[in-house]
Design a protein around this motif. Sequence first.
Motif, PDB file in Angstrom:
ATOM      1  N   VAL A   1     -13.934   6.163  -6.278  1.00  0.00           N
ATOM      2  CA  VAL A   1     -13.502   5.171  -5.298  1.00  0.00           C
ATOM      3  C   VAL A   1     -14.650   4.806  -4.351  1.00  0.00           C
ATOM      4  O   VAL A   1     -14.759   3.666  -3.901  1.00  0.00           O
ATOM      5  CB  VAL A   1     -12.278   5.689  -4.506  1.00  0.00           C
TER       6      VAL A   1
ATOM      7  N   ILE B   1      -8.673  12.192   2.745  1.00  0.00           N
ATOM      8  CA  ILE B   1      -7.698  11.116   2.874  1.00  0.00           C
ATOM      9  C   ILE B   1      -7.043  11.237   4.244  1.00  0.00           C
ATOM     10  O   ILE B   1      -7.196  12.251   4.935  1.00  0.00           O
ATOM     11  CB  ILE B   1      -6.621  11.163   1.757  1.00  0.00           C
TER      12      ILE B   1
ATOM     13  N   ALA C   1      -9.527   0.407  -0.517  1.00  0.00           N
ATOM     14  CA  ALA C   1      -8.903   1.132   0.591  1.00  0.00           C
ATOM     15  C   ALA C   1      -8.872   0.171   1.781  1.00  0.00           C
ATOM     16  O   ALA C   1      -9.779  -0.648   1.942  1.00  0.00           O
ATOM     17  CB  ALA C   1      -9.724   2.369   0.939  1.00  0.00           C
TER      18      ALA C   1
ATOM     19  N   ARG D   1       0.833  -1.207   0.000  1.00  0.00           N
ATOM     20  CA  ARG D   1       0.000   0.000   0.000  1.00  0.00           C
ATOM     21  C   ARG D   1       0.868   1.259   0.000  1.00  0.00           C
ATOM     22  O   ARG D   1       0.549   2.241  -0.663  1.00  0.00           O
ATOM     23  CB  ARG D   1      -0.954  -0.017   1.176  1.00  0.00           C
TER      24      ARG D   1
ATOM     25  N   GLN E   1       2.004   1.819  -3.451  1.00  0.00           N
ATOM     26  CA  GLN E   1       0.949   2.419  -4.266  1.00  0.00           C
ATOM     27  C   GLN E   1       0.908   3.936  -4.044  1.00  0.00           C
ATOM     28  O   GLN E   1       0.798   4.706  -5.002  1.00  0.00           O
ATOM     29  CB  GLN E   1      -0.417   1.827  -3.903  1.00  0.00           C
ATOM     30  N   ASP E   2       0.949   4.341  -2.763  1.00  0.00           N
ATOM     31  CA  ASP E   2       0.913   5.772  -2.452  1.00  0.00           C
ATOM     32  C   ASP E   2       2.081   6.507  -3.102  1.00  0.00           C
ATOM     33  O   ASP E   2       1.914   7.568  -3.705  1.00  0.00           O
ATOM     34  CB  ASP E   2       0.953   6.004  -0.944  1.00  0.00           C
TER      35      ASP E   2
ATOM     36  N   PHE F   1      -3.074   7.249  -2.676  1.00  0.00           N
ATOM     37  CA  PHE F   1      -3.434   6.411  -3.821  1.00  0.00           C
ATOM     38  C   PHE F   1      -4.871   6.687  -4.281  1.00  0.00           C
ATOM     39  O   PHE F   1      -5.201   6.503  -5.445  1.00  0.00           O
ATOM     40  CB  PHE F   1      -3.270   4.937  -3.441  1.00  0.00           C
ATOM     41  N   HIS F   2      -5.722   7.152  -3.377  1.00  0.00           N
ATOM     42  CA  HIS F   2      -7.148   7.343  -3.656  1.00  0.00           C
ATOM     43  C   HIS F   2      -7.531   8.797  -3.949  1.00  0.00           C
ATOM     44  O   HIS F   2      -8.710   9.110  -4.083  1.00  0.00           O
ATOM     45  CB  HIS F   2      -7.969   6.840  -2.464  1.00  0.00           C
TER      46      HIS F   2
ATOM     47  N   PHE G   1      -8.559   6.149   3.619  1.00  0.00           N
ATOM     48  CA  PHE G   1      -8.084   6.377   2.266  1.00  0.00           C
ATOM     49  C   PHE G   1      -6.725   7.080   2.320  1.00  0.00           C
ATOM     50  O   PHE G   1      -6.440   7.808   3.262  1.00  0.00           O
ATOM     51  CB  PHE G   1      -9.084   7.233   1.485  1.00  0.00           C
ATOM     52  N   SER G   2      -5.907   6.859   1.292  1.00  0.00           N
ATOM     53  CA  SER G   2      -4.560   7.424   1.265  1.00  0.00           C
ATOM     54  C   SER G   2      -4.327   8.181  -0.038  1.00  0.00           C
ATOM     55  O   SER G   2      -5.240   8.345  -0.853  1.00  0.00           O
ATOM     56  CB  SER G   2      -3.538   6.302   1.424  1.00  0.00           C
TER      57      SER G   2
ATOM     58  N   VAL H   1     -10.798  12.243  -1.533  1.00  0.00           N
ATOM     59  CA  VAL H   1     -10.912  10.941  -2.186  1.00  0.00           C
ATOM     60  C   VAL H   1     -11.594  11.121  -3.546  1.00  0.00           C
ATOM     61  O   VAL H   1     -12.572  11.862  -3.670  1.00  0.00           O
ATOM     62  CB  VAL H   1     -11.718   9.964  -1.290  1.00  0.00           C
ATOM     63  N   HIS H   2     -11.081  10.446  -4.547  1.00  0.00           N
ATOM     64  CA  HIS H   2     -11.677  10.457  -5.892  1.00  0.00           C
ATOM     65  C   HIS H   2     -13.095   9.907  -5.797  1.00  0.00           C
ATOM     66  O   HIS H   2     -13.335   8.873  -5.157  1.00  0.00           O
ATOM     67  CB  HIS H   2     -10.828   9.591  -6.830  1.00  0.00           C
TER      68      HIS H   2
END
Length: 175
Positions: free
Chosen positions: A92, A128, A59, A2, A5-6, A80-81, A77-78, A88-89
Motif C-alpha cells: 500500500v 493502522i 487511503a 470506506r 471496505q473495512d 482495509f489496508h 490507514f484502516s 499497513v500492508h
Amino acid sequence: MRRLQDLAVSADPDGDTWTEAAARVDALIELLAPSDAPEGVGPANRVPSLPGAGSLLMAPYVITSMEPDGVALTVRFSRFHVGGNSAVHGGVLPLLFDSIFGMVIHAAGRPISRTAFLHVDYRNVTPIEETLTARGWIRETDGRKAFVNAELHRPDGTLCAEANGLMIRLLPGQP
C-alpha cells in the motif's frame, strides 16, 4: 464506502448475513450502473477536497500544504489496508508515495509526468488507525527528469518509510 471496505475485509458474520450483504451490494451496483462515466468524470483522483482525492483505492489523505517546494499531507490507514498484526500492508505504501510524487510534480508547476521508478525503504511498522504525516519534494531536476523524495512519519516523529523515485515529463502526444 470506506467503512464498507473495512467491514468487507474484517467482518466475520454467518453465511446468511454474507448472502444478504451480497444482495445489497448487487442492489447498489444496479442503482449506480446507469451513472457509469468515463475516466476523468467520476470523483476518483479528481476531487482534492475528498479524502484520498475521491479514490477508494487510496487511503484517505488530506493535503495540508501544496507548494512549489513540496507537498505535505495527513493520512490514516484502516483495516482495509492491513497486511497483518494491525500494520499497513507493504504494497500500500508505494501507492501512497506514487500519488505524492504526482502531487509534488503538479505543485512544482512541472508538466504531467510518469513514474520511471519508485523505491521504498521500510524503516518501522506503519500502523493502522493512526493519523500519519507525509511530505514529498523534488530533490533535483535534469531536463525531463525530476528526482523526487517522500517520507511517512508517525505523530511522535518515528519514520515509517521513505521513498525516492524518478518522474519523467511526458513528450507531446505521449499517453
